[in-house]
Design a protein around this motif. Structure first.
Motif, PDB file in Angstrom:
ATOM      1  N   UNK A 253       0.833  -1.213   0.000  1.00 34.23           N
ATOM      2  CA  UNK A 253       0.000   0.000   0.000  1.00 34.23           C
ATOM      3  C   UNK A 253       0.867   1.262   0.000  1.00 34.23           C
ATOM      4  N   UNK A 254       1.862   1.310   0.897  1.00 39.61           N
ATOM      5  CA  UNK A 254       2.634   2.556   1.008  1.00 39.61           C
ATOM      6  C   UNK A 254       3.545   2.780  -0.205  1.00 39.61           C
ATOM      7  N   UNK A 255       3.851   1.703  -0.940  1.00 38.10           N
ATOM      8  CA  UNK A 255       4.683   1.879  -2.154  1.00 38.10           C
ATOM      9  C   UNK A 255       3.819   2.046  -3.394  1.00 38.10           C
ATOM     10  N   UNK A 256       2.514   2.167  -3.199  1.00 34.46           N
ATOM     11  CA  UNK A 256       1.558   2.300  -4.331  1.00 34.46           C
ATOM     12  C   UNK A 256       1.677   1.121  -5.294  1.00 34.46           C
ATOM     13  N   UNK A 257       1.873  -0.071  -4.732  1.00 32.59           N
ATOM     14  CA  UNK A 257       1.912  -1.288  -5.553  1.00 32.59           C
ATOM     15  C   UNK A 257       3.241  -1.539  -6.253  1.00 32.59           C
ATOM     16  N   UNK A 258       4.244  -0.675  -6.041  1.00 32.03           N
ATOM     17  CA  UNK A 258       5.549  -0.920  -6.686  1.00 32.03           C
ATOM     18  C   UNK A 258       6.274  -2.071  -5.993  1.00 32.03           C
ATOM     19  N   UNK A 259       6.082  -2.174  -4.677  1.00 32.18           N
ATOM     20  CA  UNK A 259       6.525  -3.365  -3.946  1.00 32.18           C
ATOM     21  C   UNK A 259       5.329  -4.317  -3.986  1.00 32.18           C
ATOM     22  N   UNK A 260       5.433  -5.332  -4.825  1.00 33.15           N
ATOM     23  CA  UNK A 260       4.275  -6.205  -5.034  1.00 33.15           C
ATOM     24  C   UNK A 260       4.693  -7.668  -4.930  1.00 33.15           C
ATOM     25  N   UNK A 261       4.508  -8.286  -3.752  1.00 34.67           N
ATOM     26  CA  UNK A 261       4.944  -9.669  -3.575  1.00 34.67           C
ATOM     27  C   UNK A 261       4.100 -10.680  -4.349  1.00 34.67           C
ATOM     28  N   UNK A 262       3.078 -10.218  -5.093  1.00 35.60           N
ATOM     29  CA  UNK A 262       2.324 -11.148  -5.948  1.00 35.60           C
ATOM     30  C   UNK A 262       3.039 -11.365  -7.274  1.00 35.60           C
ATOM     31  N   UNK A 263       4.277 -10.863  -7.360  1.00 34.44           N
ATOM     32  CA  UNK A 263       5.023 -10.774  -8.623  1.00 34.44           C
ATOM     33  C   UNK A 263       5.783 -12.062  -8.997  1.00 34.44           C
ATOM     34  N   UNK A 264       5.589 -13.134  -8.197  1.00 34.90           N
ATOM     35  CA  UNK A 264       6.381 -14.361  -8.403  1.00 34.90           C
ATOM     36  C   UNK A 264       6.329 -14.894  -9.830  1.00 34.90           C
ATOM     37  N   UNK A 265       5.168 -14.752 -10.508  1.00 32.44           N
ATOM     38  CA  UNK A 265       5.046 -15.245 -11.885  1.00 32.44           C
ATOM     39  C   UNK A 265       6.003 -14.514 -12.818  1.00 32.44           C
ATOM     40  N   UNK A 266       6.206 -13.222 -12.554  1.00 32.46           N
ATOM     41  CA  UNK A 266       7.115 -12.428 -13.390  1.00 32.46           C
ATOM     42  C   UNK A 266       8.575 -12.815 -13.107  1.00 32.46           C
ATOM     43  N   UNK A 267       8.866 -13.056 -11.832  1.00 30.85           N
ATOM     44  CA  UNK A 267      10.217 -13.495 -11.447  1.00 30.85           C
ATOM     45  C   UNK A 267      10.552 -14.791 -12.192  1.00 30.85           C
ATOM     46  N   UNK A 268       9.556 -15.686 -12.267  1.00 24.79           N
ATOM     47  CA  UNK A 268       9.750 -16.959 -12.973  1.00 24.79           C
ATOM     48  C   UNK A 268       9.873 -16.748 -14.476  1.00 24.79           C
ATOM     49  N   UNK A 269       9.037 -15.857 -15.004  1.00 21.31           N
ATOM     50  CA  UNK A 269       9.067 -15.598 -16.446  1.00 21.31           C
ATOM     51  C   UNK A 269      10.464 -15.141 -16.877  1.00 21.31           C
ATOM     52  N   UNK A 270      11.107 -14.356 -16.037  1.00 21.37           N
ATOM     53  CA  UNK A 270      12.460 -13.869 -16.340  1.00 21.37           C
ATOM     54  C   UNK A 270      13.541 -14.886 -15.986  1.00 21.37           C
ATOM     55  N   UNK A 271      13.157 -15.993 -15.355  1.00 21.48           N
ATOM     56  CA  UNK A 271      14.139 -17.040 -15.040  1.00 21.48           C
ATOM     57  C   UNK A 271      14.894 -16.825 -13.746  1.00 21.48           C
ATOM     58  N   UNK A 272      14.473 -15.825 -12.943  1.00 23.40           N
ATOM     59  CA  UNK A 272      15.249 -15.516 -11.735  1.00 23.40           C
ATOM     60  C   UNK A 272      14.964 -16.478 -10.579  1.00 23.40           C
ATOM     61  N   UNK A 273      14.095 -17.472 -10.827  1.00 25.15           N
ATOM     62  CA  UNK A 273      13.912 -18.479  -9.775  1.00 25.15           C
ATOM     63  C   UNK A 273      15.020 -19.529  -9.856  1.00 25.15           C
TER      64      UNK A 273
END
Ligand code: AMP
Ligand code: MG
Length: 350
Positions: free
Chosen positions: A110-130
């Motif tokens: 909330x305080x980062x206006x959604x820039x800190x978004x821990x629902x982002x795991x799918x994107x982390x995987x898409x980029x191969x960073x897992x």
């Protein structure tokens, strides 16, 4: 950040045994290193008996191992199981530690206006960073990134009723890597304080929390230069305070001469590119960690607004060209190393 943990913790257990005869003594200082949270953890303890220092190290290793297993987004474990359920739209019962992570991260979301978004795991995987090895990786296609953006996973999609979690959006994949180290270090610090330690540092790969002092003298802390492996600046710290840095040098790959790193902008689906590193100093380690990630994503146009909204004032950012931006609140506390040749721009956050 949590990626290499399973392997590391086995090594850590071995190191503990080896370390029992190997504690460094430097005028009342015990120093111990072990692998945890996918990185080298350094415990520095002042003014305790050898036995108490060894007890502290054992506790810290056990805590880090437990947290790693429970909080890993994709491997078997508490969070991995939750993610598999959320992807099917089913409700899932969570344990207290996952509940704490979700609740705390909601504040930062909330305080980062959604820039800190821990629902982002799918994107982390898409980029191969897992993956633990980042060699031979190429960026995902524009189409794949576009599809991800359309699926629009947000932490706000996750509903919670006591210890029951459910996602309205199956694209949500929870990855707390943006603040789990800070949250975890704070937990270890609390545990060590409970067993009676008063003066120590828990340092995981340069991100750290200090407690107390070194016999009345402040601890001297170095902040890493994002490009040359050396120290960009140092500061003296005592009492309870922490320093966290997000950097494009931590997990990255080079493809066709360009660097792609692990701090991803939920607005574009690509690595955030305005900064090489962002450092936050704040008494609360979890907030410092979350804010370093959020300000990195916010970029040069929005970092001041997000810093104010998240309640952090001591900030240092290294821009893409190597220039340093530093808030006056932090500038008065740091010393830049003699050999750092950066342009330094002081910013007031009033
Ligand atoms: P840090 O080093 O604390 O900045 O954390 C980086 C990690 O946070 C990445 O490896 C991802 O797991 C996760 N992450 C990446 N981008 C974001 C974001 N926009 N919001 C929250 N977590 C993120
Ligand atoms: Mg962070």
């Amino acid at each position: 950040m949590l990626l290499n943990m399973a392997k590391c913790c086995c090594v850590a257990a071995l190191l503990l045994v080896a370390a029992c005869d190997n504690v460094a003594h430097d005028q009342g200082v015990h120093k111990e290193e072990f692998l945890a949270f996918g990185t080298l953890v350094n415990l520095v303890i002042y003014g305790e008996s050898e036995q108490q220092a060894h007890t502290a190290v054992k506790l810290a290793i056990a805590d880090f191992m437990q947290m790693h297993q429970a909080w890993h987004p994709w491997q078997p474990g508490a969070l991995g199981d939750v993610n598999r359920s959320l992807a099917t739209g089913k409700s899932v019962k969570i344990d207290a530690s996952i509940s704490e992570l979700v609740n705390k991260s909601r504040m930062y979301y909330a305080s980062s206006k959604g820039l800190f978004n821990p629902a982002i795991g799918g994107l982390v995987k898409l980029w191969g960073f897992e993956q633990s090895e980042l060699t031979a990786i190429a960026p995902p296609s524009h189409k794949a990134v576009e599809q991800y953006l359309q699926s629009n996973p947000q932490l706000a999609d996750v509903e919670q009723d006591d210890l029951i979690l459910r996602s309205r959006n199956p694209a949500v994949l929870l990855d707390f890597g943006g603040f789990a180290k800070g949250f975890g270090i704070a937990k270890v610090v609390d545990h060590l304080k409970k067993i009676g330690l008063h003066n120590f540092i828990v340092n995981a790969g340069g991100d750290l929390q200090v407690v107390g002092s070194k016999g009345g003298e402040p601890w001297l802390i170095g902040i890493r230069h994002p490009r040359n492996n050396g120290i960009l600046a140092s500061l003296k710290m005592s009492g309870e305070n922490s320093v966290f840095t997000s950097g494009d040098y931590e997990r990255y790959f080079i493809f066709e001469g360009r660097r792609y790193h692990h701090i991803l902008d939920p607005r574009t689906g690509t690595p955030a590119n305005d900064f090489q590193s962002v450092t936050i100093v704040h008494p609360e380690a979890a907030l410092a960690d979350a804010a370093a990630t959020a300000l990195f994503v916010a970029g040069k146009d929005a970092w001041i607004a997000i810093a104010k909204s998240m309640g952090v004032q001591q900030v240092m950012l290294v821009e893409r060209n190597g220039d340093v931006l530093i808030t006056s609140q932090l500038h008065q506390r740091v010393e830049f190393t003699n050999d750092s040749e950066q342009v330094i721009k002081i910013v007031s956050l009033q």
